[in-house]
Design a protein around this motif. Structure first.
Motif, PDB file in Angstrom:
ATOM      1  N   PRO A  77       0.818  -1.215   0.000  1.00  5.89           N
ATOM      2  CA  PRO A  77       0.000   0.000   0.000  1.00  5.89           C
ATOM      3  C   PRO A  77       0.853   1.268   0.000  1.00  5.89           C
ATOM      4  N   LEU A  78       0.345   2.311  -0.637  1.00  8.16           N
ATOM      5  CA  LEU A  78       1.071   3.570  -0.778  1.00  8.16           C
ATOM      6  C   LEU A  78       1.486   4.160   0.573  1.00  8.16           C
ATOM      7  N   GLN A  79       0.607   4.118   1.569  1.00  4.23           N
ATOM      8  CA  GLN A  79       0.957   4.675   2.878  1.00  4.23           C
ATOM      9  C   GLN A  79       2.111   3.905   3.516  1.00  4.23           C
ATOM     10  N   THR A  80       2.138   2.613   3.324  1.00  4.30           N
ATOM     11  CA  THR A  80       3.241   1.803   3.848  1.00  4.30           C
ATOM     12  C   THR A  80       4.535   2.167   3.136  1.00  4.30           C
ATOM     13  N   LYS A  81       4.460   2.333   1.815  1.00  5.25           N
ATOM     14  CA  LYS A  81       5.637   2.757   1.057  1.00  5.25           C
ATOM     15  C   LYS A  81       6.120   4.124   1.537  1.00  5.25           C
ATOM     16  N   ASP A  82       5.191   5.058   1.742  1.00  8.63           N
ATOM     17  CA  ASP A  82       5.558   6.395   2.220  1.00  8.63           C
ATOM     18  C   ASP A  82       6.291   6.316   3.549  1.00  8.63           C
ATOM     19  N   TYR A  83       5.781   5.497   4.458  1.00  9.02           N
ATOM     20  CA  TYR A  83       6.417   5.352   5.761  1.00  9.02           C
ATOM     21  C   TYR A  83       7.834   4.800   5.619  1.00  9.02           C
ATOM     22  N   PHE A  84       7.961   3.689   4.905  1.00  7.92           N
ATOM     23  CA  PHE A  84       9.275   3.067   4.778  1.00  7.92           C
ATOM     24  C   PHE A  84      10.236   3.928   3.963  1.00  7.92           C
ATOM     25  N   PHE A  85       9.728   4.624   2.965  1.00  4.56           N
ATOM     26  CA  PHE A  85      10.592   5.493   2.175  1.00  4.56           C
ATOM     27  C   PHE A  85      11.196   6.596   3.048  1.00  4.56           C
ATOM     28  N   ASN A  86      10.430   7.123   3.984  1.00  6.40           N
ATOM     29  CA  ASN A  86      10.895   8.213   4.826  1.00  6.40           C
ATOM     30  C   ASN A  86      11.602   7.769   6.098  1.00  6.40           C
ATOM     31  N   PHE A  87      11.272   6.589   6.626  1.00  6.20           N
ATOM     32  CA  PHE A  87      11.811   6.172   7.924  1.00  6.20           C
ATOM     33  C   PHE A  87      12.328   4.736   7.935  1.00  6.20           C
ATOM     34  N   GLY A  88      12.440   4.116   6.780  1.00  6.83           N
ATOM     35  CA  GLY A  88      12.706   2.689   6.692  1.00  6.83           C
ATOM     36  C   GLY A  88      14.106   2.204   7.008  1.00  6.83           C
ATOM     37  N   ASP A  89      15.080   3.084   7.123  1.00 12.27           N
ATOM     38  CA  ASP A  89      16.432   2.639   7.452  1.00 12.27           C
ATOM     39  C   ASP A  89      16.851   3.035   8.858  1.00 12.27           C
ATOM     40  N   ILE A  90      15.883   3.376   9.692  1.00 12.61           N
ATOM     41  CA  ILE A  90      16.186   3.718  11.086  1.00 12.61           C
ATOM     42  C   ILE A  90      16.645   2.461  11.798  1.00 12.61           C
ATOM     43  N   GLU A  91      17.694   2.587  12.583  1.00  9.10           N
ATOM     44  CA  GLU A  91      18.283   1.435  13.267  1.00  9.10           C
ATOM     45  C   GLU A  91      17.951   1.385  14.755  1.00  9.10           C
ATOM     46  N   SER A  92      16.994   2.152  15.223  1.00  9.98           N
ATOM     47  CA  SER A  92      16.674   2.207  16.648  1.00  9.98           C
ATOM     48  C   SER A  92      15.701   1.108  17.036  1.00  9.98           C
TER      49      SER A  92
END
Length: 92
Positions: free
Chosen positions: A57-72
Motif C-alpha cells: 500500500p502507498l501509505q506503507t511505502k511512504d512510511y518506509f521510504f521516509n523512515f525505513g532505514d532507522i536502526e533504533s
C-alpha cells in the motif's frame, strides 16, 4: 512513597498521510535522539512486491521510504525492514 504518573502516550502523528506527518514524526524522533534515515530507492519495493506477489500500500511505502532505514530498536521494535518481509506461511 512513590508517585504514580498518569500520562497519555505521546503520539506525534495519528496516521500516515495526515498534514505534516513526516515533519512531525521526524521532529519527534530527533527530540528522542533517534537518527532519521530514509530508505534509498524504489527497487526494494519492487523486489518485495514481486517476491510476495502483493502490492505494498502507498501509505506503507511512504512510511518506509521516509523512515525505513532507522536502526533504533526503541522506535522500530519488531518492525522488519522491507527487504526482510516474507510470506507468513514461510515465517517462524
Amino acid at each position: 512513597m512513590s508517585e504514580i504518573i498518569n500520562r497519555e502516550p505521546i503520539l506525534p502523528i495519528r496516521q500516515i498521510g495526515e498534514d505534516h506527518w513526516i515533519e512531525n514524526l521526524t521532529s519527534f524522533l530527533d527530540n528522542h535522539d533517534v537518527e532519521v534515515i530514509s530508505l534509498k530507492g524504489e527497487k526494494i519495493f519492487q523486489k518485495t512486491e514481486q517476491y510476495l506477489d502483493w502490492i505494498i500500500p502507498l501509505q506503507t511505502k511512504d512510511y518506509f521510504f521516509n523512515f525505513g532505514d532507522i536502526e533504533s530498536s526503541d522506535f522500530m521494535y519488531n518492525l522488519k525492514k522491507i527487504g526482510e518481509w516474507e510470506v507468513l506461511t514461510n515465517s517462524i
